[in-house]
Enzyme design. Structure first.
Site, PDB file in Angstrom:
ATOM      1  N   SER A  14      14.006  58.832  28.626  1.00  0.00           N
ATOM      2  CA  SER A  14      14.439  57.833  29.300  1.00  0.00           C
ATOM      3  C   SER A  14      16.003  57.948  29.357  1.00  0.00           C
ATOM      4  O   SER A  14      16.020  57.827  28.677  1.00  0.00           O
ATOM      5  CB  SER A  14      13.915  56.314  28.737  1.00  0.00           C
ATOM      6  OG  SER A  14      14.132  55.856  27.326  1.00  0.00           O
ATOM      7  N   GLU A  16      19.319  55.591  30.931  1.00  0.00           N
ATOM      8  CA  GLU A  16      20.031  54.532  31.298  1.00  0.00           C
ATOM      9  C   GLU A  16      20.705  55.145  32.560  1.00  0.00           C
ATOM     10  O   GLU A  16      21.492  54.864  32.531  1.00  0.00           O
ATOM     11  CB  GLU A  16      20.334  53.011  30.878  1.00  0.00           C
ATOM     12  CG  GLU A  16      21.077  52.128  31.098  1.00  0.00           C
ATOM     13  CD  GLU A  16      21.927  51.190  29.962  1.00  0.00           C
ATOM     14  OE1 GLU A  16      21.602  50.335  28.950  1.00  0.00           O
ATOM     15  OE2 GLU A  16      23.102  51.431  29.744  1.00  0.00           O
ATOM     16  N   ASP A 108      25.587  38.724  28.222  1.00  0.00           N
ATOM     17  CA  ASP A 108      27.101  38.099  27.001  1.00  0.00           C
ATOM     18  C   ASP A 108      27.307  36.406  27.780  1.00  0.00           C
ATOM     19  O   ASP A 108      27.240  36.467  28.903  1.00  0.00           O
ATOM     20  CB  ASP A 108      27.616  39.110  27.565  1.00  0.00           C
ATOM     21  CG  ASP A 108      27.242  39.720  25.786  1.00  0.00           C
ATOM     22  OD1 ASP A 108      27.142  40.075  25.104  1.00  0.00           O
ATOM     23  OD2 ASP A 108      27.511  41.511  26.416  1.00  0.00           O
ATOM     24  N   PHE A 217      34.046  50.565  24.055  1.00  0.00           N
ATOM     25  CA  PHE A 217      33.143  49.999  23.737  1.00  0.00           C
ATOM     26  C   PHE A 217      32.974  49.805  22.814  1.00  0.00           C
ATOM     27  O   PHE A 217      32.013  49.117  22.307  1.00  0.00           O
ATOM     28  CB  PHE A 217      31.966  50.646  25.295  1.00  0.00           C
ATOM     29  CG  PHE A 217      30.830  50.672  24.801  1.00  0.00           C
ATOM     30  CD1 PHE A 217      30.170  49.621  25.354  1.00  0.00           C
ATOM     31  CD2 PHE A 217      29.553  51.658  25.497  1.00  0.00           C
ATOM     32  CE1 PHE A 217      29.272  49.154  26.024  1.00  0.00           C
ATOM     33  CE2 PHE A 217      28.057  51.179  25.433  1.00  0.00           C
ATOM     34  CZ  PHE A 217      28.227  49.927  25.149  1.00  0.00           C
ATOM     35  N   HIS A 266      16.079  56.918  24.083  1.00  0.00           N
ATOM     36  CA  HIS A 266      16.533  56.126  25.320  1.00  0.00           C
ATOM     37  C   HIS A 266      18.314  56.899  25.581  1.00  0.00           C
ATOM     38  O   HIS A 266      19.020  56.505  25.237  1.00  0.00           O
ATOM     39  CB  HIS A 266      16.454  55.116  25.497  1.00  0.00           C
ATOM     40  CG  HIS A 266      17.098  54.340  26.760  1.00  0.00           C
ATOM     41  ND1 HIS A 266      16.314  53.860  27.691  1.00  0.00           N
ATOM     42  CD2 HIS A 266      18.025  53.199  26.750  1.00  0.00           C
ATOM     43  CE1 HIS A 266      16.756  53.868  28.670  1.00  0.00           C
ATOM     44  NE2 HIS A 266      17.542  53.115  28.047  1.00  0.00           N
TER      45      HIS A 266
HETATM   46  P1  FAD Z   1      19.725  38.010  21.713  1.00  0.00           P
HETATM   47  O1  FAD Z   1      18.661  39.809  20.270  1.00  0.00           O
HETATM   48  O2  FAD Z   1      18.969  37.623  21.767  1.00  0.00           O
HETATM   49  O3  FAD Z   1      20.228  37.661  19.987  1.00  0.00           O
HETATM   50  C1  FAD Z   1      22.042  38.842  19.815  1.00  0.00           C
HETATM   51  C2  FAD Z   1      22.105  38.453  18.298  1.00  0.00           C
HETATM   52  O4  FAD Z   1      22.337  37.024  18.267  1.00  0.00           O
HETATM   53  C3  FAD Z   1      20.578  38.177  17.944  1.00  0.00           C
HETATM   54  O5  FAD Z   1      20.143  39.909  17.336  1.00  0.00           O
HETATM   55  C4  FAD Z   1      20.372  37.178  16.827  1.00  0.00           C
HETATM   56  O6  FAD Z   1      21.036  37.815  15.521  1.00  0.00           O
HETATM   57  C5  FAD Z   1      21.907  36.383  17.411  1.00  0.00           C
HETATM   58  N1  FAD Z   1      20.972  35.461  18.025  1.00  0.00           N
HETATM   59  C6  FAD Z   1      20.645  34.955  19.309  1.00  0.00           C
HETATM   60  N2  FAD Z   1      20.113  33.644  19.680  1.00  0.00           N
HETATM   61  C7  FAD Z   1      19.330  33.754  18.171  1.00  0.00           C
HETATM   62  C8  FAD Z   1      18.883  32.411  18.087  1.00  0.00           C
HETATM   63  N3  FAD Z   1      18.196  31.395  18.801  1.00  0.00           N
HETATM   64  N4  FAD Z   1      18.279  32.460  16.674  1.00  0.00           N
HETATM   65  C9  FAD Z   1      19.318  33.140  15.709  1.00  0.00           C
HETATM   66  N5  FAD Z   1      19.848  33.964  16.268  1.00  0.00           N
HETATM   67  C10 FAD Z   1      19.772  34.362  17.102  1.00  0.00           C
HETATM   68  N6  FAD Z   1      23.855  43.204  28.865  1.00  0.00           N
HETATM   69  C11 FAD Z   1      23.986  43.215  30.743  1.00  0.00           C
HETATM   70  O7  FAD Z   1      24.719  41.834  30.209  1.00  0.00           O
HETATM   71  N7  FAD Z   1      23.705  43.931  31.224  1.00  0.00           N
HETATM   72  C12 FAD Z   1      22.400  44.703  30.571  1.00  0.00           C
HETATM   73  O8  FAD Z   1      21.907  44.681  31.639  1.00  0.00           O
HETATM   74  C13 FAD Z   1      22.616  45.302  29.134  1.00  0.00           C
HETATM   75  N8  FAD Z   1      21.270  46.249  28.700  1.00  0.00           N
HETATM   76  C14 FAD Z   1      21.801  46.123  27.586  1.00  0.00           C
HETATM   77  C15 FAD Z   1      20.363  47.291  26.912  1.00  0.00           C
HETATM   78  C16 FAD Z   1      20.670  47.159  25.865  1.00  0.00           C
HETATM   79  C17 FAD Z   1      19.130  48.389  25.210  1.00  0.00           C
HETATM   80  C18 FAD Z   1      20.909  46.305  24.757  1.00  0.00           C
HETATM   81  C19 FAD Z   1      21.084  46.640  23.375  1.00  0.00           C
HETATM   82  C20 FAD Z   1      22.358  45.580  25.368  1.00  0.00           C
HETATM   83  C21 FAD Z   1      21.891  45.239  26.440  1.00  0.00           C
HETATM   84  N9  FAD Z   1      22.717  44.373  27.051  1.00  0.00           N
HETATM   85  C22 FAD Z   1      23.352  43.898  27.664  1.00  0.00           C
HETATM   86  C23 FAD Z   1      23.725  43.852  25.600  1.00  0.00           C
HETATM   87  C24 FAD Z   1      23.236  41.895  25.097  1.00  0.00           C
HETATM   88  O9  FAD Z   1      23.005  41.554  27.035  1.00  0.00           O
HETATM   89  C25 FAD Z   1      24.434  41.589  24.333  1.00  0.00           C
HETATM   90  O10 FAD Z   1      24.418  42.339  23.386  1.00  0.00           O
HETATM   91  C26 FAD Z   1      24.349  40.248  24.374  1.00  0.00           C
HETATM   92  O11 FAD Z   1      25.147  39.768  23.281  1.00  0.00           O
HETATM   93  C27 FAD Z   1      22.715  39.772  23.251  1.00  0.00           C
HETATM   94  O12 FAD Z   1      21.916  40.428  23.823  1.00  0.00           O
HETATM   95  P2  FAD Z   1      20.299  40.542  23.186  1.00  0.00           P
HETATM   96  O13 FAD Z   1      19.195  39.924  24.199  1.00  0.00           O
HETATM   97  O14 FAD Z   1      20.166  41.723  22.948  1.00  0.00           O
HETATM   98  O15 FAD Z   1      20.702  39.382  22.116  1.00  0.00           O
END
Ligand code: FAD
Length: 295
Positions: A14, A16, A108, A217, A266
């Protein structure tokens, strides 16, 4: 006597892409999609700019890739800087153009802030977004995962526990941040298995386009750079053969992952087709092979 041979396993792939922000970037995206679509990806994802800055551009790119190239698209969606209502409206607008997959992310910090803060009427974290999307019931939900713990995680176990909560909240699979060594992924996969995570975890692969950009990065997202990789690029830069090195390192990483049982890869294409295509070809994924798989 003939030696028994086993056909090499070809993984599902896949890609991105990110939404273009200029005319020139648009041409580059469409060239990339056109070059990679014949490799028959199982899905293609389109990122969502920090703070929702590319909301409309993401929507446009998602709809065009889906409609004009017939690819199954996963639209990224974050919780940043939007109310719950606005976020779900965007999700529903994807469903209206036939999109069936969402990469659900917390996201973020918005520009100017140093850490993620929820919008007063927005989702507090990724789990809340996943639950709301699961309630809509129209999407396959993918989430982010971090083989080297996310900078916000207190430790590796807490990170895996949080991933388990995201899966339990309704996510179907996870895509990882990029990494340099297959063992980093295998150790993470073991931790996930131990934590009872049985959803597929797809390694995120970065075919390196620029070594300087990759180092920046990696520093931003907490990916460690092994010294042997840094040394290899330093030497390759002197001899002007970084492209060759990037392709062979990436191919080697993918081969090790496949040998270790990985069935999906991916690719972070950065909207450039050459390196991803070369790596796919080296792994035996060609337009012809894709057609055979379909037939
Ligand atoms: P989460 O996994 O929800 O949180 C990150 C970490 O913080 C967790 O692993 C956990 O350890 C901790 N955490 C968070 N909330 C809690 C809680 N309530 N309780 C306990 N621990 C917690 N960013 C963009 O802006 N746009 C994109 O399109 C984008 N695409 C991405 C695609 C992929 C495959 C990946 C891996 C990252 C992408 N990102 C993107 C980056 C991402 O937004 C950042 O890494 C962001 O800081 C975390 O988002 P997440 O949903 O993975 O967070």
């Amino acid at each position: 006597m003939t030696a028994a041979t086993t056909a090499p396993k070809t993984p599902r792939i896949s890609f991105e892409f990110f939404p273009p922000q200029s005319l020139e970037a648009s041409f580059r995206l469409w060239d990339t999609v056109r070059a990679l679509a014949p490799l028959a990806p199982s899905f293609s994802s389109v990122t969502y700019g920090a703070g929702g800055t590319t909301r409309d551009l993401t929507h446009e790119a998602v709809a065009t890739i889906h409609k004009n190239y017939g690819l199954n698209v996963a639209a990224h969606l974050t919780c940043v800087d939007a109310t719950r209502e606005e976020t779900l409206k965007i999700a529903n607008s994807y469903a209206e153009v036939g999109v069936k997959e969402i990469v659900a992310l917390r996201g973020d910090a918005p520009k100017g802030a140093d850490k993620f803060t929820r919008h007063p009427e927005g989702f507090a974290d990724a789990c809340e977004l996943i639950e709301a999307l699961a309630d809509i019931g129209k999407f396959k939900i993918r989430v982010g995962a971090y083989p080297e713990p996310h900078p916000d995680a207190p430790n590796a176990q807490a990170d895996v526990d949080w991933l388990k909560r995201k899966i339990d909240a309704g996510a179907d699979s996870a895509i990882t941040q990029f990494f340099f060594e297959a063992d980093t992924f295998f150790r993470f996969r073991d931790r996930c298995e131990k934590a009872g995570i049985d959803a597929p975890i797809i390694p995120g692969i970065l075919p390196i386009q620029s070594w300087a950009g990759t180092q920046r990065f990696a520093a931003r997202c907490g990916t460690s750079v092994p010294s042997w990789v840094a040394d290899a690029f330093e030497k390759a830069e002197r001899d002007d053969r970084t492209e060759l090195l990037a392709t062979s390192l990436c191919t080697e990483l993918c081969s090790e992952l496949i040998d270790g049982g990985v069935e999906d890869l991916h690719f972070y294409t950065l909207n450039r087709p050459e390196r991803t295509r070369d790596v796919c070809h080296a792994l035996g994924i060609t337009p012809e092979a894709s057609l055979e798989n379909v037939a």
